[in-house]
Design a protein around this motif. Structure first.
Motif, PDB file in Angstrom:
ATOM      1  N   LYS A  31       0.787  -1.155  -0.103  1.00 29.69           N
ATOM      2  CA  LYS A  31       0.066  -0.107  -0.064  1.00 29.69           C
ATOM      3  C   LYS A  31       0.739   1.255  -0.048  1.00 29.69           C
ATOM      4  O   LYS A  31       0.844   2.369  -0.680  1.00 29.69           O
ATOM      5  CB  LYS A  31      -0.754   0.046   1.285  1.00 29.69           C
ATOM      6  N   LEU A  32       2.122   1.314   0.613  1.00 26.37           N
ATOM      7  CA  LEU A  32       2.863   2.390   0.738  1.00 26.37           C
ATOM      8  C   LEU A  32       3.537   2.631  -0.628  1.00 26.37           C
ATOM      9  O   LEU A  32       3.943   3.763  -0.665  1.00 26.37           O
ATOM     10  CB  LEU A  32       3.811   2.256   2.046  1.00 26.37           C
ATOM     11  N   SER A  33       3.966   1.543  -1.190  1.00 30.30           N
ATOM     12  CA  SER A  33       4.931   1.725  -2.429  1.00 30.30           C
ATOM     13  C   SER A  33       3.992   2.511  -3.401  1.00 30.30           C
ATOM     14  O   SER A  33       4.820   3.177  -4.254  1.00 30.30           O
ATOM     15  CB  SER A  33       5.146   0.477  -2.919  1.00 30.30           C
ATOM     16  N   VAL A  34       2.827   2.607  -3.225  1.00 34.51           N
ATOM     17  CA  VAL A  34       2.111   3.281  -4.253  1.00 34.51           C
ATOM     18  C   VAL A  34       2.166   4.822  -3.965  1.00 34.51           C
ATOM     19  O   VAL A  34       2.137   5.678  -5.142  1.00 34.51           O
ATOM     20  CB  VAL A  34       0.375   3.084  -4.258  1.00 34.51           C
ATOM     21  N   LEU A  35       2.500   5.201  -2.960  1.00 36.01           N
ATOM     22  CA  LEU A  35       2.767   6.642  -2.527  1.00 36.01           C
ATOM     23  C   LEU A  35       4.170   6.933  -2.459  1.00 36.01           C
ATOM     24  O   LEU A  35       4.548   8.267  -2.657  1.00 36.01           O
ATOM     25  CB  LEU A  35       1.971   7.167  -1.222  1.00 36.01           C
ATOM     26  N   ALA A  36       5.061   5.959  -2.208  1.00 34.21           N
ATOM     27  CA  ALA A  36       6.479   6.364  -2.066  1.00 34.21           C
ATOM     28  C   ALA A  36       7.252   6.618  -3.141  1.00 34.21           C
ATOM     29  O   ALA A  36       7.106   6.136  -4.162  1.00 34.21           O
ATOM     30  CB  ALA A  36       7.099   5.362  -0.960  1.00 34.21           C
ATOM     31  N   LYS A  37       8.367   7.405  -2.798  1.00 34.08           N
ATOM     32  CA  LYS A  37       9.509   7.300  -3.922  1.00 34.08           C
ATOM     33  C   LYS A  37      10.426   5.983  -3.620  1.00 34.08           C
ATOM     34  O   LYS A  37      10.438   5.685  -2.405  1.00 34.08           O
ATOM     35  CB  LYS A  37      10.129   8.527  -3.527  1.00 34.08           C
TER      36      LYS A  37
END
Length: 344
Positions: A58-64
């Motif tokens: 889920k975080l990888s969608v938002l993260a650099k």
């Protein structure tokens, strides 16, 4: 020799400084720079089934890419896999991987606004609330239609809708059914101030009865200016011992809210909510009434009208009458308008 030695020390010192600066820059790049690639606050929802791997997804969608690496490094070192906490978390544009990890690790949720609206049935309420919160709509519906649960909060299954006061409430996404109902009960008690309770007493109704009458007002008109007039009319009928004869109660009794025209055959529907057949207020609200309609009942208009009929101009307002003859004249004009428009 001394000069060479001195130069060597300087070189080593310079190298150390370079290494320290490089390490600091690397640390900042991975752990302290802005985690999100988005320019506005995003929200991470961690539910009861999430693991560290699904959180990463889920975080990888938002993260650099590099800040995601930094987050994983921190999470692995800190043992986040054993401390995944449910919640709705804000991922702000300027938050670092380190700051975000601390928020998730401590379970510092960001609350959200949950609107309670004026809906006709409790299943619609449960569905609307469940769209905003993690709780299951069926679990909520089961609770608010369970006689024991209703009794716990001081209501019956019929009067339970009066516990919900339409407004927007700030709460956590992970709130349980019981916590949600506790909050609604608290907000209901907050609405019923001493002043409102005193007004209800003067009207001669309990808060639940005010809510029941207000629900009829909500159904009868959307015109704010005439709501106290409508409330006054029904209070007049109650005090005279007359049937309320409210068309919306017939729709509720028939469980058909698509009806556009109440026909004579519908008026004999044998259901306690049918106020053409049963005297007094129905067993409970026919919808969750609006705040302004609760206050319209408490501050009803004093007049001597006992009849009302929708205006023939379809403005959503009503013609009022003191006598049956006046009312029948108003009704004829309205029925003629319905026929002209082919409304059956």
């Amino acid at each position: 020799m001394k000069k060479k030695s001195h130069k060597g020390i300087k070189a080593i010192a310079a190298l150390l400084v370079i290494l320290l600066l490089a390490g600091a820059a690397t640390g900042y790049y991975y752990f302290l720079s802005a985690f999100s690639k988005e320019h506005e606050t995003q929200y991470l929802y961690v539910d009861r089934d999430d693991t560290i791997d699904s959180v990463y997804t889920k975080l990888s969608v938002l993260a650099k890419p590099h800040t995601m690496t930094g987050f994983k490094t921190i999470a692995g070192f800190k043992g986040y896999a054993d401390n995944v906490k449910r919640g709705r978390y804000a991922v702000k544009p300027d938050a670092s991987a380190w700051a975000l990890y601390n928020i998730l690790n401590r379970g510092e949720q960001t609350p959200l606004n949950v609107p309670i609206t004026s809906v006709r049935t409790l299943d619609r309420l449960a569905g609307a609330v469940a769209k905003k919160l993690e709780l299951d709509s069926l679990d909520l519906l089961k609770a608010i239609t369970d006689s024991a649960t209703c009794r716990k909060y001081g209501y019956t299954c019929e009067t339970m809708p009066s516990m919900f006061i339409p407004d927007s409430y700030n709460m956590y996404w992970t709130v349980s059914v019981e916590e949600f109902l506790d909050r609604m009960k608290k907000e209901c008690e907050k609405f019923w101030t001493d002043e409102r309770l005193q007004k209800a007493k003067l009207v001669g109704l309990t808060p639940v009865e005010v809510s029941t009458l207000a629900s009829i007002v909500t159904e009868e008109t959307r015109a704010t200016q005439e709501k106290p007039t409508v409330a006054g009319l029904y209070i007049n009928r109650l005090r005279k011992g007359m049937l309320l004869q409210s068309d919306p109660t017939v729709k509720f009794a028939m469980h058909d809210f698509t009806i556009r025209r109440i026909l004579n055959r519908m008026l004999s529907t044998d259901n306690p909510y049918n106020t053409y057949k049963y005297k007094g207020l129905p067993p409970g609200p026919i919808r969750i009434p609006l705040k302004e309609d609760l206050d319209a009942v408490l501050n009803y208009e004093h007049h001597d009208y006992i009849y009302m009929c929708a205006k023939e101009d379809f403005s959503g307002t009503h013609n009022y009458a003191r006598t049956e003859a006046e009312h029948m004249a108003n009704a004829r004009r309205y029925h003629q308008a319905l026929n002209a428009r082919g409304i059956k």
